[in-house]
Motif scaffolding. Structure first.
Motif, PDB file in Angstrom:
ATOM      1  N   ARG A 146     -28.768  30.160 -61.614  1.00  0.00           N
ATOM      2  CA  ARG A 146     -27.228  29.970 -61.470  1.00  0.00           C
ATOM      3  C   ARG A 146     -26.502  30.906 -62.358  1.00  0.00           C
ATOM      4  O   ARG A 146     -25.543  31.723 -61.850  1.00  0.00           O
ATOM      5  CB  ARG A 146     -26.871  28.536 -61.732  1.00  0.00           C
ATOM      6  CG  ARG A 146     -27.244  27.696 -60.304  1.00  0.00           C
ATOM      7  CD  ARG A 146     -26.492  26.317 -60.675  1.00  0.00           C
ATOM      8  NE  ARG A 146     -27.391  25.414 -61.659  1.00  0.00           N
ATOM      9  CZ  ARG A 146     -28.131  24.532 -61.285  1.00  0.00           C
ATOM     10  NH1 ARG A 146     -28.442  24.124 -60.152  1.00  0.00           N
ATOM     11  NH2 ARG A 146     -29.044  23.729 -62.523  1.00  0.00           N
TER      12      ARG A 146
ATOM     13  N   GLU B  44     -23.123  21.408 -47.366  1.00  0.00           N
ATOM     14  CA  GLU B  44     -23.790  20.231 -47.682  1.00  0.00           C
ATOM     15  C   GLU B  44     -23.772  19.125 -46.938  1.00  0.00           C
ATOM     16  O   GLU B  44     -22.774  18.728 -46.397  1.00  0.00           O
ATOM     17  CB  GLU B  44     -23.647  19.744 -49.126  1.00  0.00           C
ATOM     18  CG  GLU B  44     -23.901  18.467 -49.754  1.00  0.00           C
ATOM     19  CD  GLU B  44     -25.196  18.472 -50.140  1.00  0.00           C
ATOM     20  OE1 GLU B  44     -26.090  19.458 -50.654  1.00  0.00           O
ATOM     21  OE2 GLU B  44     -25.913  17.351 -49.562  1.00  0.00           O
ATOM     22  N   SER B  45     -24.791  18.576 -46.648  1.00  0.00           N
ATOM     23  CA  SER B  45     -24.929  17.134 -45.512  1.00  0.00           C
ATOM     24  C   SER B  45     -24.244  15.923 -46.332  1.00  0.00           C
ATOM     25  O   SER B  45     -24.013  14.822 -45.651  1.00  0.00           O
ATOM     26  CB  SER B  45     -26.061  17.038 -45.057  1.00  0.00           C
ATOM     27  OG  SER B  45     -27.023  16.760 -46.021  1.00  0.00           O
TER      28      SER B  45
ATOM     29  N   ASP C 222     -24.446  19.655 -41.421  1.00  0.00           N
ATOM     30  CA  ASP C 222     -26.075  19.725 -41.306  1.00  0.00           C
ATOM     31  C   ASP C 222     -25.918  21.433 -41.208  1.00  0.00           C
ATOM     32  O   ASP C 222     -25.255  22.251 -40.403  1.00  0.00           O
ATOM     33  CB  ASP C 222     -26.671  19.393 -40.057  1.00  0.00           C
ATOM     34  CG  ASP C 222     -28.105  20.174 -39.790  1.00  0.00           C
ATOM     35  OD1 ASP C 222     -28.982  19.819 -40.804  1.00  0.00           O
ATOM     36  OD2 ASP C 222     -28.512  20.576 -38.727  1.00  0.00           O
ATOM     37  N   ALA C 223     -26.919  22.088 -42.364  1.00  0.00           N
ATOM     38  CA  ALA C 223     -26.858  23.444 -42.195  1.00  0.00           C
ATOM     39  C   ALA C 223     -27.448  24.217 -41.055  1.00  0.00           C
ATOM     40  O   ALA C 223     -26.920  25.427 -40.564  1.00  0.00           O
ATOM     41  CB  ALA C 223     -27.657  23.878 -43.809  1.00  0.00           C
TER      42      ALA C 223
ATOM     43  N   ASP D 210     -30.622  27.059 -50.960  1.00  0.00           N
ATOM     44  CA  ASP D 210     -31.393  26.268 -51.865  1.00  0.00           C
ATOM     45  C   ASP D 210     -31.830  24.859 -51.368  1.00  0.00           C
ATOM     46  O   ASP D 210     -31.388  23.916 -51.505  1.00  0.00           O
ATOM     47  CB  ASP D 210     -30.874  26.058 -53.208  1.00  0.00           C
ATOM     48  CG  ASP D 210     -31.638  25.461 -54.124  1.00  0.00           C
ATOM     49  OD1 ASP D 210     -32.547  25.399 -54.056  1.00  0.00           O
ATOM     50  OD2 ASP D 210     -31.018  24.830 -55.357  1.00  0.00           O
TER      51      ASP D 210
HETATM   52  N1  SAH Z   1     -28.474  23.808 -54.939  1.00  0.00           N
HETATM   53  C1  SAH Z   1     -28.267  22.638 -55.678  1.00  0.00           C
HETATM   54  C2  SAH Z   1     -29.491  21.906 -55.321  1.00  0.00           C
HETATM   55  C3  SAH Z   1     -29.729  21.658 -53.775  1.00  0.00           C
HETATM   56  S1  SAH Z   1     -30.853  20.331 -53.593  1.00  0.00           S
HETATM   57  C4  SAH Z   1     -28.014  22.807 -57.110  1.00  0.00           C
HETATM   58  O1  SAH Z   1     -27.892  23.936 -57.532  1.00  0.00           O
HETATM   59  O2  SAH Z   1     -27.591  21.785 -57.553  1.00  0.00           O
HETATM   60  C5  SAH Z   1     -30.828  20.188 -51.643  1.00  0.00           C
HETATM   61  C6  SAH Z   1     -29.559  19.632 -51.098  1.00  0.00           C
HETATM   62  O3  SAH Z   1     -29.627  19.901 -49.700  1.00  0.00           O
HETATM   63  C7  SAH Z   1     -29.339  18.311 -51.417  1.00  0.00           C
HETATM   64  O4  SAH Z   1     -28.066  18.240 -51.879  1.00  0.00           O
HETATM   65  C8  SAH Z   1     -29.426  17.662 -50.030  1.00  0.00           C
HETATM   66  O5  SAH Z   1     -28.383  16.516 -49.838  1.00  0.00           O
HETATM   67  C9  SAH Z   1     -28.921  18.847 -48.949  1.00  0.00           C
HETATM   68  N2  SAH Z   1     -29.588  18.684 -47.612  1.00  0.00           N
HETATM   69  C10 SAH Z   1     -30.448  18.458 -47.202  1.00  0.00           C
HETATM   70  N3  SAH Z   1     -30.704  18.539 -46.051  1.00  0.00           N
HETATM   71  C11 SAH Z   1     -29.504  19.255 -45.612  1.00  0.00           C
HETATM   72  C12 SAH Z   1     -29.067  19.864 -44.361  1.00  0.00           C
HETATM   73  N4  SAH Z   1     -29.957  19.589 -43.180  1.00  0.00           N
HETATM   74  N5  SAH Z   1     -27.719  20.415 -44.451  1.00  0.00           N
HETATM   75  C13 SAH Z   1     -27.175  20.448 -45.459  1.00  0.00           C
HETATM   76  N6  SAH Z   1     -27.395  20.066 -46.464  1.00  0.00           N
HETATM   77  C14 SAH Z   1     -28.755  19.630 -46.572  1.00  0.00           C
END
Ligand code: SAH
Length: 401
Positions: free
Chosen positions: A217, A255-256, A284-285, A305
């Motif tokens: 980060r 974010e989901s 959903d990403a 991530d």
């Molecule tokens: N980058 C973050 C940590 C990410 S953890 C940090 O620095 O704190 C992964 C995240 O992806 C989780 O919050 C989870 O809720 C989200 N996630 C899981 N599947 C997803 C999807 N299909 N679309 C969007 N977000 C998703």
């Protein structure tokens, strides 16, 4: 010094090799026979087929990882003093518990096998500790471990988040709740790279926050000035907040989880970032990145991530397809000269294969991609060199033409 008595795990011929290299696990298939009747978490002596003692470990009758080694010195005592020594050493390695200016800090204090305490994860947020007990040995000694943690850190409270599925493989039930000292407040505040963060130790993922990405980060913060940033898989906003602190023009958190996004918004306000500089998108990403392609939405910097796509070996092919797809979709949204900062936290995916997947994604997206740097988990998540499984997080910083 007298050699200890007690249950003995005799290995099959040749199966002592990994222990001789100080790898701390004995798999069930390596065991010839067990002498005595150890219960879950009891200390056992592990011996080579020729009878040579190799070390002492915690017995876990329900796990494929049948013994986790406490020590390769078979003459040591495994007791409260041994555990306190390990905890104190791990805590001392993390240095003073602030960001240098007295601001409370967030760090992983105990990184399980890598700090000599198999199955124990402990994170510190300000003056509160959050522990995950993931193996039978730590479960057996949990009260002694709690005493040691509070004594070594002077923290005011300890919360338990032993609600990870891996406990089931160990034959342990899941459990979470207040454990020692003061109850944790609704959120605990700490500082990371100058950014104010809040963690909900009860409901947050894992112990509440992904401390392993602290150094990544910081790096994103350095790259973000003036850029239009997509923080994909944002959780509570970590990378996007670092980007805003680093002067990003705009951040989109994708974010989901609505709860995580609400915390990202709270973080934006807490840090005084104008609300016009960031947007939260609950979606959903995989779907939303495709939709943005249709709409010609583009970005200058994309952080990817995702959660762990590969939980076990059988998920490897499907997980690899997931990583390739998400990287390809992201690359299609990058403006010329844009940066992709992409991660995998799947321990079963080796760094070389991850790089190949991202390279294949670039080919399919029709983008020339230059590798600028490699990233790994922050230094409070050290990797024991004899335990390569400890290195799970890998990242690539790439520039697209
Ligand atoms: N980058 C973050 C940590 C990410 S953890 C940090 O620095 O704190 C992964 C995240 O992806 C989780 O919050 C989870 O809720 C989200 N996630 C899981 N599947 C997803 C999807 N299909 N679309 C969007 N977000 C998703």
């Amino acid at each position: 010094m007298t050699f200890r008595t007690g249950p003995v795990v005799h290995l099959k011929p040749g199966r002592e090799k990994s222990l001789r290299r100080w790898h701390p696990w004995v798999f069930s298939g390596a065991i010839a026979r067990v002498e005595g009747t150890p219960n879950a978490g009891d200390t056992v002596i592990v011996t080579a087929a020729n009878g040579t003692p190799l070390g002492l470990g915690a017995y876990s009758p329900h796990s494929q990882i049948r013994v986790r080694l406490w020590t390769f010195d078979p003459y040591q005592d495994i007791d409260a003093a041994f555990l306190l020594g390990k905890v104190e050493a791990a805590v001392a390695r993390r240095g003073t518990p602030d960001e240098g200016d007295g601001a409370p800090w967030g760090r992983r204090l105990i990184n399980a096998e890598n700090d000599g305490l198999p199955g124990l994860i402990v994170d510190r947020y300000g003056d509160h500790l959050v522990a995950q007990i993931l193996a039978a040995g730590c479960e057996r000694w949990k009260e002694e471990i709690a005493d040691a943690l509070l004594a070594a850190t002077g923290c005011v409270g300890l919360y338990e988040r032993s609600d990870a599925d891996v406990r089931i493989k160990e034959g342990l039930s899941v459990r979470a709740g207040h454990w020692r000292g003061q109850e944790a407040p609704e959120v605990v505040e700490f500082r990371e790279n100058g950014v104010r963060l809040l963690v909900d130790v009860r409901l947050g993922h894992k112990t509440g926050f992904y401390l392993d990405q602290r150094s990544a980060r910081a790096r994103v913060g350095q790259l973000a000035a003036g850029r239009d940033v997509l923080n994909c898989f944002a959780y509570t906003g970590g990378f996007g907040l670092a980007a805003l602190a680093g002067g990003a023009a705009h951040v989109t958190h994708l974010e989901s989880s609505a709860g995580a996004l609400a915390m990202a918004a709270r973080h934006g306000e807490l840090n005084g970032f104008e609300s016009s500089r960031w947007t939260g998108v609950e979606a959903d990403a995989f779907t939303r990145l495709r939709q943005w392609q249709q709409e010609d939405r583009t970005f200058d910097l994309i952080v990817l991530d995702p959660p762990k796509f590969i939980e076990s070996r059988q998920h490897l092919p499907r997980g690899c397809r997931g990583y390739k797809d998400i990287n390809m979709q992201a690359l299609k949204l990058l403006r010329p000269g844009g940066l992709l900062v992409t991660f995998s936290c799947s321990g079963l995916l080796e760094a070389d294969l991850f790089q190949k997947i991202v390279s294949d994604a670039a080919l399919d997206a029709g983008r020339d991609l230059q590798l600028i740097d490699r990233l790994q988990q922050a230094d409070d998540h050290p990797v024991l060199m004899s335990f390569p499984e400890g290195a799970y997080l890998k990242g690539l910083i790439c520039r697209a033409d």
